[in-house]
Design a protein around this motif. Structure first.
Motif, PDB file in Angstrom:
ATOM      1  N   LYS A 118       2.009   5.795  14.006  1.00  0.00           N
ATOM      2  CA  LYS A 118       0.832   6.825  13.778  1.00  0.00           C
ATOM      3  C   LYS A 118       0.454   6.576  12.365  1.00  0.00           C
ATOM      4  O   LYS A 118       1.336   6.365  11.511  1.00  0.00           O
ATOM      5  CB  LYS A 118       1.334   8.145  14.323  1.00  0.00           C
ATOM      6  CG  LYS A 118       1.767   8.259  15.724  1.00  0.00           C
ATOM      7  CD  LYS A 118       1.997   9.866  16.110  1.00  0.00           C
ATOM      8  CE  LYS A 118       2.570   9.692  17.634  1.00  0.00           C
ATOM      9  NZ  LYS A 118       3.119  11.252  17.659  1.00  0.00           N
ATOM     10  N   PRO A 119      -0.717   6.957  12.142  1.00  0.00           N
ATOM     11  CA  PRO A 119      -1.274   7.147  10.700  1.00  0.00           C
ATOM     12  C   PRO A 119      -0.501   8.089   9.737  1.00  0.00           C
ATOM     13  O   PRO A 119      -1.417   9.046   9.430  1.00  0.00           O
ATOM     14  CB  PRO A 119      -2.676   7.063  11.061  1.00  0.00           C
ATOM     15  CG  PRO A 119      -2.939   7.863  12.137  1.00  0.00           C
ATOM     16  CD  PRO A 119      -1.970   7.610  12.847  1.00  0.00           C
ATOM     17  N   ASN A 120       0.556   8.184   9.901  1.00  0.00           N
ATOM     18  CA  ASN A 120       1.304   9.172   8.895  1.00  0.00           C
ATOM     19  C   ASN A 120       1.951   8.494   7.631  1.00  0.00           C
ATOM     20  O   ASN A 120       2.562   9.180   6.834  1.00  0.00           O
ATOM     21  CB  ASN A 120       2.552   9.728   9.592  1.00  0.00           C
ATOM     22  CG  ASN A 120       2.314  10.372  10.853  1.00  0.00           C
ATOM     23  OD1 ASN A 120       1.119  11.047  10.865  1.00  0.00           O
ATOM     24  ND2 ASN A 120       2.937  10.659  11.980  1.00  0.00           N
ATOM     25  N   GLY A 121       1.443   7.300   7.237  1.00  0.00           N
ATOM     26  CA  GLY A 121       2.028   6.518   6.126  1.00  0.00           C
ATOM     27  C   GLY A 121       1.236   7.011   4.970  1.00  0.00           C
ATOM     28  O   GLY A 121       0.186   7.563   4.801  1.00  0.00           O
ATOM     29  N   LYS A 122       1.419   6.065   3.779  1.00  0.00           N
ATOM     30  CA  LYS A 122       0.978   6.213   2.707  1.00  0.00           C
ATOM     31  C   LYS A 122       0.034   4.788   2.049  1.00  0.00           C
ATOM     32  O   LYS A 122      -0.858   5.177   1.129  1.00  0.00           O
ATOM     33  CB  LYS A 122       1.926   6.699   1.573  1.00  0.00           C
ATOM     34  CG  LYS A 122       2.675   7.765   1.645  1.00  0.00           C
ATOM     35  CD  LYS A 122       3.604   8.156   0.385  1.00  0.00           C
ATOM     36  CE  LYS A 122       4.250   9.348   0.888  1.00  0.00           C
ATOM     37  NZ  LYS A 122       5.199   9.803  -0.303  1.00  0.00           N
ATOM     38  N   ASN A 123       0.087   3.754   2.681  1.00  0.00           N
ATOM     39  CA  ASN A 123      -0.475   2.576   2.354  1.00  0.00           C
ATOM     40  C   ASN A 123      -0.663   1.723   3.464  1.00  0.00           C
ATOM     41  O   ASN A 123      -0.278   2.004   4.660  1.00  0.00           O
ATOM     42  CB  ASN A 123       0.281   2.049   1.353  1.00  0.00           C
ATOM     43  CG  ASN A 123       1.986   1.746   1.688  1.00  0.00           C
ATOM     44  OD1 ASN A 123       2.022   1.102   2.689  1.00  0.00           O
ATOM     45  ND2 ASN A 123       2.737   2.081   0.966  1.00  0.00           N
ATOM     46  N   ASP A 124      -1.064   0.441   3.233  1.00  0.00           N
ATOM     47  CA  ASP A 124      -1.347  -0.501   4.201  1.00  0.00           C
ATOM     48  C   ASP A 124      -0.459  -1.787   3.962  1.00  0.00           C
ATOM     49  O   ASP A 124      -0.601  -3.047   4.426  1.00  0.00           O
ATOM     50  CB  ASP A 124      -2.747  -1.107   4.269  1.00  0.00           C
ATOM     51  CG  ASP A 124      -3.139  -1.690   2.929  1.00  0.00           C
ATOM     52  OD1 ASP A 124      -2.248  -1.738   1.811  1.00  0.00           O
ATOM     53  OD2 ASP A 124      -4.114  -2.346   2.762  1.00  0.00           O
ATOM     54  N   GLY A 125       0.566  -1.603   3.369  1.00  0.00           N
ATOM     55  CA  GLY A 125       1.855  -2.516   2.801  1.00  0.00           C
ATOM     56  C   GLY A 125       1.542  -2.892   1.736  1.00  0.00           C
ATOM     57  O   GLY A 125       2.249  -3.948   1.249  1.00  0.00           O
ATOM     58  N   SER A 126       0.646  -2.594   1.026  1.00  0.00           N
ATOM     59  CA  SER A 126       0.455  -2.958  -0.535  1.00  0.00           C
ATOM     60  C   SER A 126       0.682  -1.593  -1.271  1.00  0.00           C
ATOM     61  O   SER A 126       0.178  -0.494  -1.066  1.00  0.00           O
ATOM     62  CB  SER A 126      -0.773  -3.796  -0.749  1.00  0.00           C
ATOM     63  OG  SER A 126      -2.027  -2.697  -0.684  1.00  0.00           O
ATOM     64  N   VAL A 127       1.422  -1.928  -2.836  1.00  0.00           N
ATOM     65  CA  VAL A 127       1.493  -0.676  -3.433  1.00  0.00           C
ATOM     66  C   VAL A 127       1.114  -1.415  -4.895  1.00  0.00           C
ATOM     67  O   VAL A 127       1.762  -2.364  -5.371  1.00  0.00           O
ATOM     68  CB  VAL A 127       2.958  -0.280  -3.493  1.00  0.00           C
ATOM     69  CG1 VAL A 127       3.157   0.696  -4.577  1.00  0.00           C
ATOM     70  CG2 VAL A 127       3.179   0.318  -2.229  1.00  0.00           C
ATOM     71  N   TYR A 132       3.265  -6.276   0.164  1.00  0.00           N
ATOM     72  CA  TYR A 132       4.624  -6.644   0.789  1.00  0.00           C
ATOM     73  C   TYR A 132       4.587  -6.968   2.091  1.00  0.00           C
ATOM     74  O   TYR A 132       5.552  -7.695   2.566  1.00  0.00           O
ATOM     75  CB  TYR A 132       5.625  -5.503   0.481  1.00  0.00           C
ATOM     76  CG  TYR A 132       5.821  -4.924  -1.038  1.00  0.00           C
ATOM     77  CD1 TYR A 132       6.831  -5.714  -1.824  1.00  0.00           C
ATOM     78  CD2 TYR A 132       4.717  -4.164  -1.694  1.00  0.00           C
ATOM     79  CE1 TYR A 132       6.786  -5.583  -3.194  1.00  0.00           C
ATOM     80  CE2 TYR A 132       5.036  -3.873  -3.058  1.00  0.00           C
ATOM     81  CZ  TYR A 132       6.120  -4.728  -3.715  1.00  0.00           C
ATOM     82  OH  TYR A 132       6.139  -4.537  -5.384  1.00  0.00           O
ATOM     83  N   PHE A 133       3.773  -6.544   2.618  1.00  0.00           N
ATOM     84  CA  PHE A 133       3.612  -6.681   4.361  1.00  0.00           C
ATOM     85  C   PHE A 133       1.779  -6.062   4.724  1.00  0.00           C
ATOM     86  O   PHE A 133       1.377  -5.606   3.896  1.00  0.00           O
ATOM     87  CB  PHE A 133       4.503  -6.267   5.046  1.00  0.00           C
ATOM     88  CG  PHE A 133       4.325  -4.544   5.094  1.00  0.00           C
ATOM     89  CD1 PHE A 133       3.682  -3.731   6.157  1.00  0.00           C
ATOM     90  CD2 PHE A 133       5.226  -3.757   4.275  1.00  0.00           C
ATOM     91  CE1 PHE A 133       3.811  -2.408   6.180  1.00  0.00           C
ATOM     92  CE2 PHE A 133       5.184  -2.444   4.310  1.00  0.00           C
ATOM     93  CZ  PHE A 133       4.772  -1.716   5.205  1.00  0.00           C
ATOM     94  N   ARG A 134       1.378  -6.422   6.045  1.00  0.00           N
ATOM     95  CA  ARG A 134       0.088  -5.762   6.368  1.00  0.00           C
ATOM     96  C   ARG A 134       0.332  -5.094   7.466  1.00  0.00           C
ATOM     97  O   ARG A 134       1.225  -5.641   8.179  1.00  0.00           O
ATOM     98  CB  ARG A 134      -0.523  -7.413   6.766  1.00  0.00           C
ATOM     99  CG  ARG A 134      -1.202  -8.270   5.436  1.00  0.00           C
ATOM    100  CD  ARG A 134      -2.061  -9.232   6.091  1.00  0.00           C
ATOM    101  NE  ARG A 134      -2.454 -10.068   4.795  1.00  0.00           N
ATOM    102  CZ  ARG A 134      -3.355  -9.707   3.830  1.00  0.00           C
ATOM    103  NH1 ARG A 134      -3.914  -8.578   3.961  1.00  0.00           N
ATOM    104  NH2 ARG A 134      -3.445 -10.828   2.782  1.00  0.00           N
ATOM    105  N   CYS A 135      -0.462  -4.074   7.366  1.00  0.00           N
ATOM    106  CA  CYS A 135      -0.619  -3.183   8.568  1.00  0.00           C
ATOM    107  C   CYS A 135      -2.036  -2.357   8.328  1.00  0.00           C
ATOM    108  O   CYS A 135      -2.585  -2.548   7.481  1.00  0.00           O
ATOM    109  CB  CYS A 135       0.382  -2.237   8.577  1.00  0.00           C
ATOM    110  SG  CYS A 135       0.751  -1.014   7.432  1.00  0.00           S
ATOM    111  N   LYS A 136      -2.021  -1.459   9.387  1.00  0.00           N
ATOM    112  CA  LYS A 136      -3.484  -0.695   9.386  1.00  0.00           C
ATOM    113  C   LYS A 136      -3.230   0.300   8.236  1.00  0.00           C
ATOM    114  O   LYS A 136      -2.210   0.720   7.762  1.00  0.00           O
ATOM    115  CB  LYS A 136      -3.724  -0.047  10.757  1.00  0.00           C
ATOM    116  CG  LYS A 136      -3.805  -0.640  11.863  1.00  0.00           C
ATOM    117  CD  LYS A 136      -4.108   0.060  12.994  1.00  0.00           C
ATOM    118  CE  LYS A 136      -3.988  -0.482  14.251  1.00  0.00           C
ATOM    119  NZ  LYS A 136      -4.213   0.221  15.527  1.00  0.00           N
ATOM    120  N   PRO A 137      -4.564   0.821   7.641  1.00  0.00           N
ATOM    121  CA  PRO A 137      -4.457   1.680   6.679  1.00  0.00           C
ATOM    122  C   PRO A 137      -3.792   2.751   7.203  1.00  0.00           C
ATOM    123  O   PRO A 137      -3.841   3.517   7.987  1.00  0.00           O
ATOM    124  CB  PRO A 137      -5.768   2.051   6.133  1.00  0.00           C
ATOM    125  CG  PRO A 137      -6.585   0.902   6.573  1.00  0.00           C
ATOM    126  CD  PRO A 137      -5.798   0.296   7.850  1.00  0.00           C
TER     127      PRO A 137
END
Length: 168
Positions: A118-127, A132-137
């Protein structure tokens, strides 16, 4: 699931002198699952359990069989090493998939890059501009291995040896 939980509670109650933060209900359920499908005459015919009608307490044994200390240890679990693609539970977040394991430019130590369901994250795999990896925003999250578990096992205990060497 209610039967496994009830059995886990019976095991915990039976082993009340054994108090360790290492074991969770999910790790006990995993151990139960491993032992429930052993080879034998009923190995290919798992018992069907009704989720709406759990067995009565009278049908459960009053005295669980004796448990050796080796039953409740890492040695009874299969040899597991954390890898990308494995499902994990992140404390305080949600379930996700490991997409990155290693050191980062934004902080010291070993980090796990997790793609959350679920969209509970802070990024799309980049900081800070480094990918570092790819995923949805808002689906990406970086956590220390101690904050994630795989099948009830703390991820810090199953890191690949290459991460342990780099971290020392």
């Amino acid at each position: 699931a209610p039967v496994i939980i009830k059995i886990a509670f019976l095991v915990l109650e039976y082993c009340s002198n054994y108090k360790s933060a290492f074991f969770s209900l999910s790790s006990l359920a995993y151990i139960f699952h491993l032992h429930a499908f052993r080879t034998g005459p009923r190995a290919k015919q798992p018992r069907t359990v009704s989720l709406t009608n759990p067995p009565s307490s009278s049908s459960l044994p009053h005295h669980p069989p004796s448990l050796s200390s080796s039953t409740l240890s890492l040695s009874s679990l299969p040899n597991v090493t954390l890898e990308t693609g494995m499902s994990v539970f992140v404390t305080g977040a949600d379930f996700g998939v490991v997409r990155f394991i290693g050191t980062t430019q934004f902080a010291k130590g070993v980090w796990l890059g997790i793609e959350l369901r679920k969209p509970n994250g802070k990024n799309d795999g980049s900081v800070k501009g480094h990918r570092y990896f790819r995923c949805k925003p808002s689906h990406g999250l970086f956590v220390k291995p101690e904050k994630a578990t795989h099948r009830g096992i703390n991820c810090s205990k199953i890191l690949p040896s290459s991460c342990l060497e780099n971290n020392s």
